[in-house]
Design a protein around this motif. Structure first.
Motif, mmCIF file in Angstrom:
data_model
loop_
_atom_site.group_PDB
_atom_site.id
_atom_site.type_symbol
_atom_site.label_atom_id
_atom_site.label_comp_id
_atom_site.label_asym_id
_atom_site.label_seq_id
_atom_site.Cartn_x
_atom_site.Cartn_y
_atom_site.Cartn_z
ATOM 1 N N SER A 57 -25.370 -21.650 -0.354
ATOM 2 C CA SER A 57 -25.845 -21.557 -1.730
ATOM 3 C C SER A 57 -24.729 -21.253 -2.718
ATOM 4 N N HIS A 58 -23.496 -21.095 -2.247
ATOM 5 C CA HIS A 58 -22.402 -20.778 -3.155
ATOM 6 C C HIS A 58 -21.120 -21.414 -2.626
ATOM 7 N N ARG A 59 -20.148 -21.530 -3.525
ATOM 8 C CA ARG A 59 -18.825 -22.029 -3.160
ATOM 9 C C ARG A 59 -17.864 -20.854 -3.026
ATOM 10 N N ARG A 60 -16.925 -21.001 -2.115
ATOM 11 C CA ARG A 60 -15.907 -19.975 -1.937
ATOM 12 C C ARG A 60 -14.705 -20.296 -2.810
ATOM 13 N N GLU A 61 -13.741 -19.389 -2.817
ATOM 14 C CA GLU A 61 -12.544 -19.594 -3.627
ATOM 15 C C GLU A 61 -11.749 -20.784 -3.101
ATOM 16 N N MET A 62 -10.884 -21.287 -3.975
ATOM 17 C CA MET A 62 -10.051 -22.415 -3.605
ATOM 18 C C MET A 62 -9.198 -22.057 -2.383
ATOM 19 N N GLY A 63 -9.233 -22.903 -1.388
ATOM 20 C CA GLY A 63 -8.503 -22.659 -0.146
ATOM 21 C C GLY A 63 -9.364 -22.107 0.967
ATOM 22 N N ASP A 64 -10.491 -21.494 0.619
ATOM 23 C CA ASP A 64 -11.430 -20.980 1.617
ATOM 24 C C ASP A 64 -12.563 -21.992 1.796
ATOM 25 N N GLN A 65 -12.874 -22.289 3.019
ATOM 26 C CA GLN A 65 -13.841 -23.349 3.308
ATOM 27 C C GLN A 65 -15.080 -22.772 3.982
ATOM 28 N N ASN A 66 -16.254 -23.298 3.563
ATOM 29 C CA ASN A 66 -17.500 -22.951 4.242
ATOM 30 C C ASN A 66 -17.688 -23.884 5.434
ATOM 31 N N ILE A 67 -17.638 -23.343 6.630
ATOM 32 C CA ILE A 67 -17.804 -24.154 7.829
ATOM 33 C C ILE A 67 -19.289 -24.467 8.012
ATOM 34 N N THR A 68 -19.602 -25.752 8.142
ATOM 35 C CA THR A 68 -20.991 -26.187 8.310
ATOM 36 C C THR A 68 -21.100 -26.996 9.590
ATOM 37 N N LEU A 69 -21.789 -26.456 10.581
ATOM 38 C CA LEU A 69 -22.088 -27.161 11.824
ATOM 39 C C LEU A 69 -23.569 -27.544 11.790
ATOM 40 N N ASN A 70 -23.836 -28.799 11.486
ATOM 41 C CA ASN A 70 -25.217 -29.231 11.261
ATOM 42 C C ASN A 70 -25.882 -29.600 12.594
#
Length: 561
Positions: A57-70
């Protein structure tokens, strides 16, 4: 921290009693409709959001990635492929087997794409827990260049978020009233693009259609029954709605995404660790490879910040979450691409290995069998009303009916609408073993040829038997024609030379039964001249030409004369 993804177009607001049933925006519902269908639509929106990969539901700071394993979508698609990958077959009583199977084949495979329709039905049920299918007739029409398109019976899977059924208070299998409601883009009379709300209300007697609450069409229901079939994915006692395949693993997928993101942060930290300097100034030190720091104060310290935690425990926890997802859904871990040794595993051993998946297949089979039977009944009803000739035997499609098969079906007879569903085994089947089994049964008199064809997946065994019989008949005619030519050749040789062709000089015609057997299975007779066969002049000329050379032109190079 990952939370449920609630898009504004899918959000339910109890303050103004509106819920989302379309990505285009909110559609107003009455108090009773919101109370009955609001939680269901919220559940649909959350399930679709996770299936489509909207896990954060949110974005992280530039350079930090939200890992999504669908894994939600991967597991849902695997279950749908496993259950519907080989399709289904329809069977009818012997009385209607000369007409109804071909009618269903035309509707499912010619008027519609059978595999795509089944896949879409399975996907809707797997993600949302409910599958609604509408049967409608598309009238013949002519396009702009004059091509005439024939009428079609359409099978239309509906988005469950657009469906608002009203069931009989004492019979949940009977729909008394069905409302289909959704939004679409259109062009207003002023020429601007505008969003309209389309509503269709179906009952056993009438069909009403509205646009923005304005009645635009009303006509009697031609088939006398609501043309909607509701198929729950897995039934819930005392509820008309079904249970999704992915709902129980959404929280686990959320936890896995969060822990994988934290592990990713730890890996990123170790690739570029924080340097701690005590007792000195960073401006005095030059960073880079092959640099030497000297002259530091006595108590100065320079070191990298290190993690004292153990990565093995975190990875083991993530693996435990993934294993729990497989155990809950019944999908084996090896089924999603894990490398495994290839072995000649028997069908029984394979079924035991995939037993949890087979249990889920049997649950879907129970619910979809009942739904497909109801769907076929609506299809036959629609064809009987709009194309009554489809209930008559068509010699262009089927072989001549047997004595116990009707040539014309009565639309008032309930047996006309009876069908059964055959589900092929979803696990791989060794065809050689199956053929040996069927051959043994036929040798013992426990199976017929038509039964063997059905066991091998043939949907129309009568037509296949007629095809085999016609091929044998053609082989017999071809064999007779060759024997006639051989007899004329023998007679022509005798006319030219006065001698019979010696035995063994004439090559035997090869067939499926061997070099000395005709296609009918009887040994060939000895070669020789058949009595009463006269030599053919054309054959005599061809024999003489092949025996004594070609008839060359008398003047091959006229310019040299």
């Amino acid at each position: 921290m990952p939370v449920d993804f609630w898009s504004p177009s899918y959000r339910a607001s109890s303050s103004d009693l509106t819920v989302a049933i379309s990505p285009l925006g909110l559609v107003e519902l009455a108090d009773e409709e919101f109370e009955v269908h609001g939680p269901r639509l919220n559940r649909y929106s959350a399930a679709w959001a996770w299936y489509l990969g909207h896990h954060w539901s949110h974005r992280r700071e530039m350079g930090d990635q939200n890992i999504t394993l669908n894994y939600v979508r991967t597991i849902s698609d695997y279950i749908t492929n496993f259950c519907f990958g080989k399709g289904v077959q329809f069977k009818t009583p012997e009385m209607s087997s000369a007409i109804i199977p071909h009618l269903l084949q035309k509707v499912w495979e010619v008027d519609n794409d059978k595999q795509k329709t089944l896949w879409e039905m399975g996907q809707l049920a797997s993600v949302t827990g409910d599958c609604f299918v509408k049967v409608a007739y598309e009238e013949p029409w002519e396009d702009a260049i004059g091509v005439i398109h024939t009428g079609k019976t359409r099978i239309i899977p509906l988005n469950p978020a657009y469906c608002f059924p009203e069931y009989h208070p004492h019979d949940r299998d009977r729909i008394l009233r069905f409302k289909l409601k959704y939004r679409f883009w259109g062009t207003s009379p002023e020429g601007t693009r505008q969003v309209y709300t389309f509503t269709e209300i179906l009952t056993d007697d009438t069909v009403e259609q509205y646009i923005n609450d304005e009645l635009i069409d009303q006509y009697p229901n031609p088939i006398g029954k609501v043309p909607i079939v509701h198929i729950p994915n897995v039934s819930i006692s005392s509820s008309p709605w079904g249970q999704s395949d992915i709902w129980d693993i959404i929280s686990l997928n959320r936890e896995m995404n969060e822990k994988m993101s934290e592990v990713s942060d730890i890996v990123n930290y170790h690739s570029a660790p924080v340097t701690i300097i005590t007792g000195a100034k960073a401006s005095q030190l030059e960073r880079g490879a092959k640099k030497v720091w000297a002259g530091l104060p006595k108590d100065a310290r320079v070191y990298n910040l290190e993690s004292s935690g153990e990565m093995g425990g975190a990875l083991q926890y993530i693996q435990m979450i993934k294993q729990a997802m497989h155990e809950i859904t019944g999908v084996p871990e090896n089924a999603l691409g894990r490398t495994q040794p290839i072995s000649n595993t028997s069908g029984v051993a394979l079924a035991i290995q995939y037993q949890p998946m087979m249990n889920r297949f049997y649950m879907k089979k129970v619910h979809f069998t009942k739904g497909l039977v109801q769907l076929n009944e609506l299809i036959i009803r629609t064809q009987a009303v709009h194309e009554p000739e489809s209930l008559q035997w068509n010699p262009m499609e089927a072989t001549y009916p047997e004595p116990d098969q009707a040539q014309i079906l009565d639309p008032r007879d309930p047996n006309t609408y009876r069908t059964s569903i055959h589900w092929p085994d979803p696990l791989p089947v060794d065809q050689l073993i199956k053929l040996n089994e069927l051959q043994a049964k036929m040798a013992m008199g426990l199976e017929s040829k038509r039964g063997a064809l059905r066991a091998l997946g043939e949907e129309f065994p009568n037509e296949k038997m007629a095809e085999v019989s016609e091929e044998l008949r053609d082989d017999a005619f071809d064999q007779g024609a060759l024997e006639l030519i051989n007899a004329q050749i023998g007679a022509s040789v005798m006319a030219l030379t006065g001698m019979l062709i010696p035995e063994g000089a004439q090559p035997a015609v090869k067939s499926a039964g061997g070099s000395g057997t005709t296609s009918a299975g009887s040994p060939q007779e000895e070669s020789g001249v058949m009595p009463g066969v006269s030599p053919s002049g054309d054959i005599v000329n061809q024999l003489a030409q092949r025996a004594f050379g070609a008839n060359l032109a008398q003047r091959r190079v006229p310019e040299s004369d």
